[in-house]
Design a protein around this motif. Structure first.
Motif, PDB file in Angstrom:
ATOM      1  N   GLN A 102      17.221  -6.288  14.554  1.00 48.74           N
ATOM      2  CA  GLN A 102      18.325  -5.333  14.560  1.00 48.74           C
ATOM      3  C   GLN A 102      19.630  -5.979  14.104  1.00 48.74           C
ATOM      4  N   LEU A 103      19.864  -7.214  14.554  1.00 48.06           N
ATOM      5  CA  LEU A 103      21.071  -7.934  14.145  1.00 48.06           C
ATOM      6  C   LEU A 103      21.038  -8.211  12.643  1.00 48.06           C
ATOM      7  N   LEU A 104      19.874  -8.628  12.139  1.00 48.69           N
ATOM      8  CA  LEU A 104      19.727  -8.887  10.711  1.00 48.69           C
ATOM      9  C   LEU A 104      19.921  -7.605   9.908  1.00 48.69           C
ATOM     10  N   LYS A 105      19.380  -6.503  10.401  1.00 53.16           N
ATOM     11  CA  LYS A 105      19.499  -5.217   9.720  1.00 53.16           C
ATOM     12  C   LYS A 105      20.963  -4.791   9.615  1.00 53.16           C
ATOM     13  N   GLN A 106      21.688  -4.845  10.716  1.00 53.99           N
ATOM     14  CA  GLN A 106      23.094  -4.448  10.718  1.00 53.99           C
ATOM     15  C   GLN A 106      23.933  -5.366   9.829  1.00 53.99           C
ATOM     16  N   TYR A 107      23.674  -6.657   9.920  1.00 51.52           N
ATOM     17  CA  TYR A 107      24.397  -7.643   9.111  1.00 51.52           C
ATOM     18  C   TYR A 107      24.154  -7.401   7.619  1.00 51.52           C
ATOM     19  N   SER A 108      22.902  -7.184   7.239  1.00 56.01           N
ATOM     20  CA  SER A 108      22.556  -6.979   5.839  1.00 56.01           C
ATOM     21  C   SER A 108      23.174  -5.697   5.295  1.00 56.01           C
ATOM     22  N   LYS A 109      23.162  -4.656   6.101  1.00 57.83           N
ATOM     23  CA  LYS A 109      23.756  -3.391   5.664  1.00 57.83           C
ATOM     24  C   LYS A 109      25.253  -3.551   5.434  1.00 57.83           C
ATOM     25  N   ARG A 110      25.954  -4.175   6.367  1.00 56.21           N
ATOM     26  CA  ARG A 110      27.406  -4.314   6.283  1.00 56.21           C
ATOM     27  C   ARG A 110      27.836  -5.233   5.142  1.00 56.21           C
TER      28      ARG A 110
ATOM     29  N   GLY B 102      26.375  -2.777  -2.683  1.00 58.60           N
ATOM     30  CA  GLY B 102      25.546  -2.704  -3.887  1.00 58.60           C
ATOM     31  C   GLY B 102      24.727  -3.941  -4.155  1.00 58.60           C
ATOM     32  N   CYS B 103      24.614  -4.819  -3.157  1.00 58.61           N
ATOM     33  CA  CYS B 103      23.806  -6.035  -3.314  1.00 58.61           C
ATOM     34  C   CYS B 103      22.458  -5.821  -2.641  1.00 58.61           C
ATOM     35  N   HIS B 104      21.386  -5.993  -3.396  1.00 58.85           N
ATOM     36  CA  HIS B 104      20.053  -5.782  -2.848  1.00 58.85           C
ATOM     37  C   HIS B 104      19.211  -7.062  -2.835  1.00 58.85           C
ATOM     38  N   THR B 105      19.777  -8.173  -3.313  1.00 58.35           N
ATOM     39  CA  THR B 105      19.051  -9.441  -3.339  1.00 58.35           C
ATOM     40  C   THR B 105      19.986 -10.568  -2.913  1.00 58.35           C
ATOM     41  N   ILE B 106      19.511 -11.427  -2.043  1.00 59.85           N
ATOM     42  CA  ILE B 106      20.306 -12.570  -1.611  1.00 59.85           C
ATOM     43  C   ILE B 106      19.533 -13.864  -1.867  1.00 59.85           C
ATOM     44  N   ILE B 107      20.287 -14.925  -2.080  1.00 59.25           N
ATOM     45  CA  ILE B 107      19.732 -16.272  -2.122  1.00 59.25           C
ATOM     46  C   ILE B 107      19.987 -16.882  -0.757  1.00 59.25           C
ATOM     47  N   THR B 108      18.939 -17.314  -0.083  1.00 58.97           N
ATOM     48  CA  THR B 108      19.116 -17.865   1.254  1.00 58.97           C
ATOM     49  C   THR B 108      18.336 -19.177   1.384  1.00 58.97           C
ATOM     50  N   PRO B 109      19.027 -20.280   1.627  1.00 52.74           N
ATOM     51  CA  PRO B 109      18.341 -21.580   1.694  1.00 52.74           C
ATOM     52  C   PRO B 109      17.926 -21.977   3.113  1.00 52.74           C
ATOM     53  N   PHE B 110      16.914 -22.819   3.174  1.00 52.61           N
ATOM     54  CA  PHE B 110      16.610 -23.533   4.416  1.00 52.61           C
ATOM     55  C   PHE B 110      16.954 -25.000   4.161  1.00 52.61           C
TER      56      PHE B 110
ATOM     57  N   SER C 129      19.859  10.314 -18.394  1.00 54.03           N
ATOM     58  CA  SER C 129      21.280  10.570 -18.651  1.00 54.03           C
ATOM     59  C   SER C 129      22.033  11.088 -17.425  1.00 54.03           C
ATOM     60  N   SER C 130      21.321  11.559 -16.423  1.00 57.08           N
ATOM     61  CA  SER C 130      21.986  12.072 -15.223  1.00 57.08           C
ATOM     62  C   SER C 130      22.343  10.963 -14.233  1.00 57.08           C
ATOM     63  N   PHE C 131      22.007   9.713 -14.567  1.00 60.30           N
ATOM     64  CA  PHE C 131      22.287   8.584 -13.677  1.00 60.30           C
ATOM     65  C   PHE C 131      23.246   7.591 -14.344  1.00 60.30           C
ATOM     66  N   ILE C 132      23.906   6.792 -13.525  1.00 66.49           N
ATOM     67  CA  ILE C 132      24.704   5.666 -14.011  1.00 66.49           C
ATOM     68  C   ILE C 132      24.036   4.381 -13.523  1.00 66.49           C
ATOM     69  N   MET C 133      23.753   3.482 -14.439  1.00 68.01           N
ATOM     70  CA  MET C 133      23.081   2.232 -14.105  1.00 68.01           C
ATOM     71  C   MET C 133      24.094   1.093 -14.066  1.00 68.01           C
ATOM     72  N   THR C 134      23.959   0.219 -13.081  1.00 71.58           N
ATOM     73  CA  THR C 134      24.827  -0.950 -12.974  1.00 71.58           C
ATOM     74  C   THR C 134      23.964  -2.180 -12.721  1.00 71.58           C
ATOM     75  N   PRO C 135      24.467  -3.385 -13.078  1.00 70.90           N
ATOM     76  CA  PRO C 135      23.699  -4.602 -12.798  1.00 70.90           C
ATOM     77  C   PRO C 135      23.550  -4.803 -11.288  1.00 70.90           C
ATOM     78  N   THR C 136      22.394  -5.291 -10.882  1.00 71.97           N
ATOM     79  CA  THR C 136      22.223  -5.603  -9.471  1.00 71.97           C
ATOM     80  C   THR C 136      23.030  -6.853  -9.128  1.00 71.97           C
ATOM     81  N   HIS C 137      23.551  -6.899  -7.929  1.00 76.35           N
ATOM     82  CA  HIS C 137      24.331  -8.045  -7.487  1.00 76.35           C
ATOM     83  C   HIS C 137      23.460  -8.983  -6.650  1.00 76.35           C
ATOM     84  N   VAL C 138      23.569 -10.258  -6.915  1.00 76.71           N
ATOM     85  CA  VAL C 138      22.869 -11.274  -6.138  1.00 76.71           C
ATOM     86  C   VAL C 138      23.924 -12.142  -5.467  1.00 76.71           C
TER      87      VAL C 138
END
Length: 215
Positions: free
Chosen positions: A68-76, A82-90, A47-56
């Motif tokens: 380092q470039l990937l890290k900075q890009y992903s963070k920004r 609030g997005c922790h999952t990405i779809i990335t194609p080859f 009850s002390s937390f608020i849950m939200t759907p993860t964003h893809v």
């Protein structure tokens, strides 16, 4: 079995916070019920937390030059939103490129700070049962199908492709190459007609780059 009790879950559709409980069995949500249910089952109070759907989100152009470039890009672009999952194609243009391009993509994501789902992007004309089997073997669950004309849709060997997809069914997603809105609508309409008739798992429309998806 246990209960995640009194969870404050934010509903984006209703724009409100709902207080509910999750019944967990075998590490999966068995049912969702009102928060205050009396039962002797083991409970975990959140009850002390608020849950939200993860964003893809879809990103076809992740930087792969260095970590380092990937890290900075992903963070920004993702973590701070609030997005922790990405779809990335080859992408491939010919079937023989599959193994090489998949390997390159996996190497570029070895230290990815966000979770990812690998996808394949290809022209519709090279979809084949053998390519589907490659996707099944490598657990590629999403295939972006490039289309610039609706005529090819009725020329594909969908029966053989459907058989190759079973039982691990990669989902097909249209990627329309035309910039004309009327042409895009025509292709999407035909896409759904043909794949519905052939009982091929697919999305009904395109998904946009860096837009929230709830998968």
């Amino acid at each position: 079995m246990y209960i995640i009790e009194r969870a404050n879950v934010y509903s984006e559709e209703e724009e409100c916070i709902k207080n509910i409980s999750f019944y967990i069995k075998n590490n999966a949500v068995q049912s969702i019920k009102p928060a205050n249910v009396k039962t002797p089952i083991l409970k975990m109070d959140v009850s002390s937390f608020i849950m939200t759907p993860t964003h893809v989100m879809l990103d076809s152009h992740l930087p792969s030059e260095n970590f380092q470039l990937l890290k900075q890009y992903s963070k920004r672009h993702y973590l701070l939103k609030g997005c922790h999952t990405i779809i990335t194609p080859f992408s491939i243009q010919y079937e023989y490129q599959f193994d090489r391009e998949l390997h390159k993509k996996r190497v570029s994501l070895l230290n990815s700070p966000v979770d990812y789902v690998l996808a394949l992007r290809l022209p519709i004309k090279i979809i084949s049962p053998s390519l589907i089997r490659k996707c099944k073997k490598e657990k590629i669950a999403i295939i972006f199908v490039e289309l610039d004309d609706e005529s090819l849709l009725s020329q594909m060997p969908w029966g053989w492709i459907r058989e190759a997809m079973f039982p691990y069914n990669p989902i097909l997603i249209p990627a329309i190459l035309s910039n004309k809105d009327t042409k895009r609508k025509t292709i999407i309409k035909r896409w759904n007609e043909v794949l519905d008739e052939e009982k091929i798992p697919r999305l009904f429309d395109e998904i946009q780059e860096k837009k929230r998806q709830y998968l």
